[in-house]
Scaffold this motif. Structure first.
Motif, PDB file in Angstrom:
ATOM      1  N   MET A 191      -6.516  12.478   1.156  1.00 12.95           N
ATOM      2  CA  MET A 191      -7.287  13.287   2.097  1.00 12.95           C
ATOM      3  C   MET A 191      -8.774  13.285   1.760  1.00 12.95           C
ATOM      4  SD  MET A 191      -4.691  16.565   2.434  1.00 12.95           S
ATOM      5  CE  MET A 191      -5.452  17.279   3.906  1.00 12.95           C
ATOM      6  N   GLY A 192      -9.135  12.556   0.694  1.00 11.19           N
ATOM      7  CA  GLY A 192     -10.526  12.521   0.280  1.00 11.19           C
ATOM      8  C   GLY A 192     -10.926  13.692  -0.592  1.00 11.19           C
ATOM      9  N   THR A 215      -3.430   8.008   7.095  1.00 14.30           N
ATOM     10  CA  THR A 215      -4.093   6.699   7.143  1.00 14.30           C
ATOM     11  C   THR A 215      -4.203   6.134   8.556  1.00 14.30           C
ATOM     12  OG1 THR A 215      -1.997   5.551   6.691  1.00 14.30           O
ATOM     13  CG2 THR A 215      -3.392   6.107   4.793  1.00 14.30           C
ATOM     14  N   LYS A 216      -3.790   6.906   9.554  1.00 13.46           N
ATOM     15  CA  LYS A 216      -3.885   6.465  10.949  1.00 13.46           C
ATOM     16  C   LYS A 216      -4.767   7.462  11.700  1.00 13.46           C
ATOM     17  CE  LYS A 216      -0.765   3.231  10.229  1.00 13.46           C
ATOM     18  NZ  LYS A 216      -1.114   1.796  10.215  1.00 13.46           N
ATOM     19  N   PRO A 217      -6.095   7.307  11.665  1.00 15.54           N
ATOM     20  CA  PRO A 217      -7.009   8.310  12.238  1.00 15.54           C
ATOM     21  C   PRO A 217      -6.755   8.614  13.707  1.00 15.54           C
ATOM     22  CG  PRO A 217      -8.225   6.719  10.902  1.00 15.54           C
ATOM     23  CD  PRO A 217      -6.833   6.186  11.035  1.00 15.54           C
ATOM     24  N   ALA A 274       0.831  -1.205   0.000  1.00 16.44           N
ATOM     25  CA  ALA A 274       0.000   0.000   0.000  1.00 16.44           C
ATOM     26  C   ALA A 274       0.866   1.256   0.000  1.00 16.44           C
ATOM     27  CB  ALA A 274      -0.933  -0.002   1.207  1.00 16.44           C
ATOM     28  N   GLU A 275       1.948   1.243   0.775  1.00 23.84           N
ATOM     29  CA  GLU A 275       2.870   2.384   0.782  1.00 23.84           C
ATOM     30  C   GLU A 275       3.496   2.581  -0.596  1.00 23.84           C
ATOM     31  OE1 GLU A 275       5.199   3.276   4.817  1.00 23.84           O
ATOM     32  OE2 GLU A 275       5.454   1.220   4.134  1.00 23.84           O
ATOM     33  N   GLU A 276       3.930   1.473  -1.173  1.00 23.77           N
ATOM     34  CA  GLU A 276       4.576   1.568  -2.480  1.00 23.77           C
ATOM     35  C   GLU A 276       3.607   2.112  -3.530  1.00 23.77           C
ATOM     36  OE1 GLU A 276       6.197  -1.397  -5.903  1.00 23.77           O
ATOM     37  OE2 GLU A 276       7.051  -1.689  -3.904  1.00 23.77           O
ATOM     38  N   ASP A 277       2.357   1.658  -3.486  1.00 24.02           N
ATOM     39  CA  ASP A 277       1.368   2.149  -4.449  1.00 24.02           C
ATOM     40  C   ASP A 277       1.183   3.660  -4.314  1.00 24.02           C
ATOM     41  OD1 ASP A 277       0.943  -0.344  -5.523  1.00 24.02           O
ATOM     42  OD2 ASP A 277      -0.875  -0.764  -4.358  1.00 24.02           O
ATOM     43  N   PHE A 278       1.134   4.144  -3.074  1.00 20.96           N
ATOM     44  CA  PHE A 278       0.951   5.580  -2.854  1.00 20.96           C
ATOM     45  C   PHE A 278       2.160   6.371  -3.339  1.00 20.96           C
ATOM     46  CE2 PHE A 278       1.767   9.236   0.026  1.00 20.96           C
ATOM     47  CZ  PHE A 278       0.738  10.057  -0.427  1.00 20.96           C
ATOM     48  N   VAL A 279       3.358   5.899  -3.003  1.00 19.56           N
ATOM     49  CA  VAL A 279       4.578   6.594  -3.433  1.00 19.56           C
ATOM     50  C   VAL A 279       4.675   6.592  -4.955  1.00 19.56           C
ATOM     51  CG1 VAL A 279       7.104   6.549  -3.391  1.00 19.56           C
ATOM     52  CG2 VAL A 279       5.817   6.152  -1.281  1.00 19.56           C
ATOM     53  N   ALA A 280       4.360   5.459  -5.577  1.00 18.68           N
ATOM     54  CA  ALA A 280       4.403   5.377  -7.037  1.00 18.68           C
ATOM     55  C   ALA A 280       3.376   6.319  -7.663  1.00 18.68           C
ATOM     56  CB  ALA A 280       4.150   3.944  -7.490  1.00 18.68           C
TER      57      ALA A 280
END
Length: 217
Positions: free
Chosen positions: A145-146, A74-76, A4-10
């Motif tokens: 952030m939506g 991602t950590k509310p 998930a982190e990699e997808d966001f960074v990419a």
């Protein structure tokens, strides 16, 4: 990085790189930038493309900052604790909030959630937000952030928003927020080639001083 982190960074890299840089990266061996075993070939190619645009080793710093931003968003529970910590530091006399890098995301988040008061409301009467080296210009950050593509960032009209940016800042892709935020004043600066993302250099800049003093940047 987990998937998930990699997808966001990419996704963030893809928002920032230019087609000609992607084409260049496809011609390079994967060992050109950093140890390829640490990152997937997809991410390594995007990193090579970004490094071509902003050479000098800033890619790893950008990845680190992006992971920090994602962690906050991602950590509310953690995010609420961070906002409370920042909010509790304001006194009733506070009128200006300055946010650098991830701090600009937190400051904007506080204000859009109306967790910090503005002039004319109970509590600290904020009238000015100053963002420096802000990753809010990266679409992937706003999406997390939506905030959908095409939706403007905006604050209470009583708050003056000044965004200070260096076109060579490798954390922001050198972009300002004019195209994605309403009612914002942009103030470009030159922080030098050593570290254009430096918080100290941003804070020492004339536009920040003028914004704090209530003058035009």
């Amino acid at each position: 990085m987990d998937p998930a982190e990699e997808d966001f960074v990419a996704e963030a890299f893809a928002d920032l790189v230019r087609p000609e840089d992607v084409a260049f990266a496809r011609t390079q061996p994967l060992g050109t930038l950093g140890p390829p075993k640490m990152w997937s070939p997809r991410l390594t190619r995007l990193a090579i493309a970004y490094d071509r645009r902003f050479p000098g080793g800033g890619v790893q710093f950008l990845v680190r900052r992006l992971r920090e931003v994602r962690h906050y968003l991602t950590k509310p529970v953690l995010a609420a604790e961070v906002r409370a910590f920042v909010r509790d530091g304001f006194t009733p006399e506070a009128g200006v909030v300055i946010g650098h890098s991830l701090g600009s995301v937190i400051a904007y988040d506080l204000l859009r959630r109306e967790e910090l008061g503005v002039v004319g409301t109970p509590g600290p009467g904020l009238h000015t937000l100053v963002t420096c080296g802000s990753p809010l210009g990266i679409p992937a950050v706003r999406r997390l952030m939506g905030i959908t593509d095409g939706t403007f960032l905006q604050l209470d009209p009583l708050i003056r928003w000044v965004n200070v940016y260096d076109p060579d800042d490798f954390i922001t892709g050198g972009v300002n927020l004019a195209a994605v935020a309403r009612g914002i004043t942009e103030a470009p600066v030159n922080n030098g080639i050593g570290d254009p993302h430096s918080a100290l250099r941003y804070l020492r800049s004339v536009p920040v001083a003028r914004a704090v003093a209530g003058d035009r940047p």
